[in-house]
Design a protein around this motif. Structure first.
Motif, PDB file in Angstrom:
ATOM      1  N   ARG A 114      40.052  14.730  12.783  1.00  0.00           N
ATOM      2  CA  ARG A 114      39.804  14.312  14.160  1.00  0.00           C
ATOM      3  C   ARG A 114      40.656  15.185  15.086  1.00  0.00           C
ATOM      4  O   ARG A 114      41.900  15.144  15.013  1.00  0.00           O
ATOM      5  CB  ARG A 114      40.169  12.830  14.347  1.00  0.00           C
ATOM      6  CG  ARG A 114      39.276  11.868  13.592  1.00  0.00           C
ATOM      7  CD  ARG A 114      39.755  10.423  13.729  1.00  0.00           C
ATOM      8  NE  ARG A 114      41.030  10.237  13.038  1.00  0.00           N
ATOM      9  CZ  ARG A 114      41.147   9.964  11.740  1.00  0.00           C
ATOM     10  NH1 ARG A 114      40.052   9.847  10.978  1.00  0.00           N
ATOM     11  NH2 ARG A 114      42.327   9.803  11.190  1.00  0.00           N
ATOM     12  N   ILE A 115      39.999  15.961  15.932  1.00  0.00           N
ATOM     13  CA  ILE A 115      40.716  16.866  16.832  1.00  0.00           C
ATOM     14  C   ILE A 115      41.042  16.086  18.106  1.00  0.00           C
ATOM     15  O   ILE A 115      40.178  15.885  18.965  1.00  0.00           O
ATOM     16  CB  ILE A 115      39.886  18.125  17.147  1.00  0.00           C
ATOM     17  CG1 ILE A 115      39.457  18.820  15.848  1.00  0.00           C
ATOM     18  CG2 ILE A 115      40.700  19.081  18.022  1.00  0.00           C
ATOM     19  CD1 ILE A 115      38.492  19.969  16.060  1.00  0.00           C
ATOM     20  N   LEU A 116      42.275  15.661  18.222  1.00  0.00           N
ATOM     21  CA  LEU A 116      42.673  14.808  19.343  1.00  0.00           C
ATOM     22  C   LEU A 116      43.271  15.614  20.501  1.00  0.00           C
ATOM     23  O   LEU A 116      43.262  15.148  21.644  1.00  0.00           O
ATOM     24  CB  LEU A 116      43.677  13.758  18.866  1.00  0.00           C
ATOM     25  CG  LEU A 116      43.180  12.821  17.767  1.00  0.00           C
ATOM     26  CD1 LEU A 116      44.248  11.791  17.428  1.00  0.00           C
ATOM     27  CD2 LEU A 116      41.888  12.137  18.183  1.00  0.00           C
ATOM     28  N   GLY A 117      43.806  16.787  20.206  1.00  0.00           N
ATOM     29  CA  GLY A 117      44.395  17.611  21.254  1.00  0.00           C
ATOM     30  C   GLY A 117      44.199  19.089  20.960  1.00  0.00           C
ATOM     31  O   GLY A 117      44.112  19.499  19.797  1.00  0.00           O
ATOM     32  N   ASN A 118      44.110  19.877  22.025  1.00  0.00           N
ATOM     33  CA  ASN A 118      43.914  21.320  21.872  1.00  0.00           C
ATOM     34  C   ASN A 118      44.594  22.019  23.046  1.00  0.00           C
ATOM     35  O   ASN A 118      44.323  21.683  24.203  1.00  0.00           O
ATOM     36  CB  ASN A 118      42.417  21.654  21.840  1.00  0.00           C
ATOM     37  CG  ASN A 118      42.145  23.116  21.501  1.00  0.00           C
ATOM     38  OD1 ASN A 118      43.061  23.871  21.206  1.00  0.00           O
ATOM     39  ND2 ASN A 118      40.872  23.501  21.552  1.00  0.00           N
ATOM     40  N   SER A 119      45.474  22.951  22.755  1.00  0.00           N
ATOM     41  CA  SER A 119      46.195  23.697  23.792  1.00  0.00           C
ATOM     42  C   SER A 119      45.869  25.178  23.685  1.00  0.00           C
ATOM     43  O   SER A 119      45.968  25.774  22.604  1.00  0.00           O
ATOM     44  CB  SER A 119      47.714  23.509  23.629  1.00  0.00           C
ATOM     45  OG  SER A 119      48.087  22.163  23.804  1.00  0.00           O
ATOM     46  N   GLY A 120      45.479  25.778  24.820  1.00  0.00           N
ATOM     47  CA  GLY A 120      45.170  27.204  24.832  1.00  0.00           C
ATOM     48  C   GLY A 120      45.238  27.757  26.235  1.00  0.00           C
ATOM     49  O   GLY A 120      45.108  27.010  27.218  1.00  0.00           O
ATOM     50  N   ASP A 121      45.409  29.062  26.343  1.00  0.00           N
ATOM     51  CA  ASP A 121      45.497  29.693  27.664  1.00  0.00           C
ATOM     52  C   ASP A 121      44.155  30.228  28.141  1.00  0.00           C
ATOM     53  O   ASP A 121      44.025  30.631  29.301  1.00  0.00           O
ATOM     54  CB  ASP A 121      46.507  30.851  27.636  1.00  0.00           C
ATOM     55  CG  ASP A 121      46.014  32.005  26.763  1.00  0.00           C
ATOM     56  OD1 ASP A 121      45.724  33.087  27.304  1.00  0.00           O
ATOM     57  OD2 ASP A 121      45.901  31.824  25.534  1.00  0.00           O
ATOM     58  N   GLN A 122      43.159  30.267  27.256  1.00  0.00           N
ATOM     59  CA  GLN A 122      41.823  30.753  27.594  1.00  0.00           C
ATOM     60  C   GLN A 122      40.813  29.621  27.496  1.00  0.00           C
ATOM     61  O   GLN A 122      40.932  28.740  26.630  1.00  0.00           O
ATOM     62  CB  GLN A 122      41.406  31.881  26.635  1.00  0.00           C
ATOM     63  CG  GLN A 122      42.302  33.103  26.648  1.00  0.00           C
ATOM     64  CD  GLN A 122      42.194  33.886  27.940  1.00  0.00           C
ATOM     65  OE1 GLN A 122      41.101  34.088  28.463  1.00  0.00           O
ATOM     66  NE2 GLN A 122      43.327  34.355  28.456  1.00  0.00           N
ATOM     67  N   TRP A 123      39.798  29.671  28.348  1.00  0.00           N
ATOM     68  CA  TRP A 123      38.740  28.671  28.240  1.00  0.00           C
ATOM     69  C   TRP A 123      38.003  28.799  26.916  1.00  0.00           C
ATOM     70  O   TRP A 123      37.495  27.814  26.377  1.00  0.00           O
ATOM     71  CB  TRP A 123      37.771  28.784  29.415  1.00  0.00           C
ATOM     72  CG  TRP A 123      38.338  28.205  30.664  1.00  0.00           C
ATOM     73  CD1 TRP A 123      38.869  28.872  31.730  1.00  0.00           C
ATOM     74  CD2 TRP A 123      38.492  26.816  30.973  1.00  0.00           C
ATOM     75  NE1 TRP A 123      39.336  27.996  32.678  1.00  0.00           N
ATOM     76  CE2 TRP A 123      39.115  26.721  32.244  1.00  0.00           C
ATOM     77  CE3 TRP A 123      38.155  25.640  30.304  1.00  0.00           C
ATOM     78  CZ2 TRP A 123      39.414  25.504  32.849  1.00  0.00           C
ATOM     79  CZ3 TRP A 123      38.446  24.421  30.908  1.00  0.00           C
ATOM     80  CH2 TRP A 123      39.061  24.357  32.169  1.00  0.00           C
ATOM     81  N   SER A 124      37.983  29.999  26.352  1.00  0.00           N
ATOM     82  CA  SER A 124      37.334  30.196  25.060  1.00  0.00           C
ATOM     83  C   SER A 124      38.108  29.523  23.925  1.00  0.00           C
ATOM     84  O   SER A 124      37.576  29.355  22.824  1.00  0.00           O
ATOM     85  CB  SER A 124      37.170  31.687  24.767  1.00  0.00           C
ATOM     86  OG  SER A 124      38.405  32.377  24.887  1.00  0.00           O
ATOM     87  N   ASP A 125      39.364  29.127  24.170  1.00  0.00           N
ATOM     88  CA  ASP A 125      40.116  28.341  23.197  1.00  0.00           C
ATOM     89  C   ASP A 125      39.657  26.889  23.180  1.00  0.00           C
ATOM     90  O   ASP A 125      39.882  26.177  22.196  1.00  0.00           O
ATOM     91  CB  ASP A 125      41.619  28.334  23.540  1.00  0.00           C
ATOM     92  CG  ASP A 125      42.242  29.714  23.519  1.00  0.00           C
ATOM     93  OD1 ASP A 125      41.798  30.564  22.730  1.00  0.00           O
ATOM     94  OD2 ASP A 125      43.192  29.947  24.312  1.00  0.00           O
ATOM     95  N   LEU A 126      39.042  26.458  24.279  1.00  0.00           N
ATOM     96  CA  LEU A 126      38.835  25.028  24.507  1.00  0.00           C
ATOM     97  C   LEU A 126      37.381  24.597  24.554  1.00  0.00           C
ATOM     98  O   LEU A 126      37.075  23.430  24.272  1.00  0.00           O
ATOM     99  CB  LEU A 126      39.510  24.631  25.827  1.00  0.00           C
ATOM    100  CG  LEU A 126      40.960  25.118  26.019  1.00  0.00           C
ATOM    101  CD1 LEU A 126      41.440  24.799  27.422  1.00  0.00           C
ATOM    102  CD2 LEU A 126      41.872  24.514  24.964  1.00  0.00           C
ATOM    103  N   LEU A 127      36.477  25.516  24.949  1.00  0.00           N
ATOM    104  CA  LEU A 127      35.068  25.169  25.133  1.00  0.00           C
ATOM    105  C   LEU A 127      34.252  25.443  23.879  1.00  0.00           C
ATOM    106  O   LEU A 127      34.726  26.041  22.923  1.00  0.00           O
ATOM    107  CB  LEU A 127      34.496  25.952  26.315  1.00  0.00           C
ATOM    108  CG  LEU A 127      35.151  25.732  27.680  1.00  0.00           C
ATOM    109  CD1 LEU A 127      34.494  26.611  28.725  1.00  0.00           C
ATOM    110  CD2 LEU A 127      35.086  24.255  28.085  1.00  0.00           C
ATOM    111  N   GLY A 128      32.996  25.007  23.906  1.00  0.00           N
ATOM    112  CA  GLY A 128      32.087  25.258  22.788  1.00  0.00           C
ATOM    113  C   GLY A 128      31.817  23.997  21.997  1.00  0.00           C
ATOM    114  O   GLY A 128      31.777  22.897  22.547  1.00  0.00           O
TER     115      GLY A 128
END
Length: 262
Positions: free
Chosen positions: A230-244
């Motif tokens: 279960r992916i509860l959190g995601n940290s990234g500096d690019q939108w490509s780290d977070l979207l999709g």
């Protein structure tokens, strides 16, 4: 004889000073009235324009873009090396920490927090200081040389968040666009910077070279979900780290006005 020579000399000096052609008057430049105010207003307008550009870049309204506007070099430099960037990093990490602490984990080892690496856990600012803060077109060969040095420092607010989610019981997965060939130096750099105890370090292998970051990271997150995580959190500096696909329950975007990765 001495007094005669002195008389001749003084006569010559007096004659010289009486002719403006020999000793012209100093040049006096008169600036228009209010020029200082106009310069100040121009500086303020440029700062506002560059702040607006940075906001649009961070909000993903400019995608895709290749480099910062030339006129904003000074502004981006001041932001990245000043208090503004640090304050924004602290705010993102603090908000993520509050969210992480609010969750009740299942205790089955399947609750995951994903971190990107570059400009999320490790800072490449020393590299970009030498390469125009994003004013230069990205050079993958030069950047690979920097990675191989293994000298990227930790982003301190992210290190604090990282330690917090570990202490709370999350599994930590590192999902990066770095190549598999950089695995050893990346591990070495992470440990040197203070990061520890991650569960997975996922890099690009040959199969995923050339894929957009959004596609690559979506595929890897989808694999996690298929494995029951279960992916509860995601940290990234690019939108490509977070979207999709297979996005996290909540994502946290760190500031990065220096470059854009689709």
């Amino acid at each position: 004889m001495f007094f005669f020579k002195l008389f001749i000399f003084l006569s010559f000096v007096s004659s010289s000073f009486s002719h403006e052609t020999l000793l012209p008057r100093p040049l006096i430049i008169q600036y228009p009235e209010g020029i200082e105010t106009q310069i100040h207003e121009f500086d303020e307008e440029l700062k506002l324009q560059c702040t607006s550009w940075r906001f649009s870049a961070e909000a993903n309204n400019l995608s895709p873009w290749k480099m910062i506007p030339e006129e904003c070099l000074g502004y981006i430099k001041d932001y990245m090396t000043g208090r503004g960037y640090k304050m924004d990093l602290e705010r993102v990490s603090n908000e993520a920490g509050v969210y992480a602490q609010s969750l009740e984990l299942s205790g089955d080892g399947k609750d995951v927090w994903i971190f990107d690496i570059d400009e999320t856990l490790l800072s490449n600012l020393p590299y970009y200081v030498e390469h125009g803060y994003g004013l230069e077109i990205f050079d993958p060969i030069e950047f690979d040389k920097w990675i191989q040095r293994g000298m990227a420092p930790a982003i301190e607010p992210s290190l604090q968040l990282y330690e917090k989610v570990l202490d709370l019981g999350f599994k930590v997965f590192l999902l990066t666009g770095r190549s598999e060939q950089h695995r050893s130096i990346t591990i070495e750099n992470l440990i040197k910077a203070g990061f520890r105890s991650w569960d997975k370090l996922i890099l690009r292998d040959g199969e995923h070279q050339g894929k957009l970051a959004t596609v690559f990271k979506s595929e890897k997150r989808s694999e996690m979900v298929e494995e029951g995580y279960r992916i509860l959190g995601n940290s990234g500096d690019q939108w490509s780290d977070l979207l999709g696909a297979a996005t996290s329950s909540r994502s946290f975007k760190l500031p990065n006005p220096m470059y854009y990765i689709p």
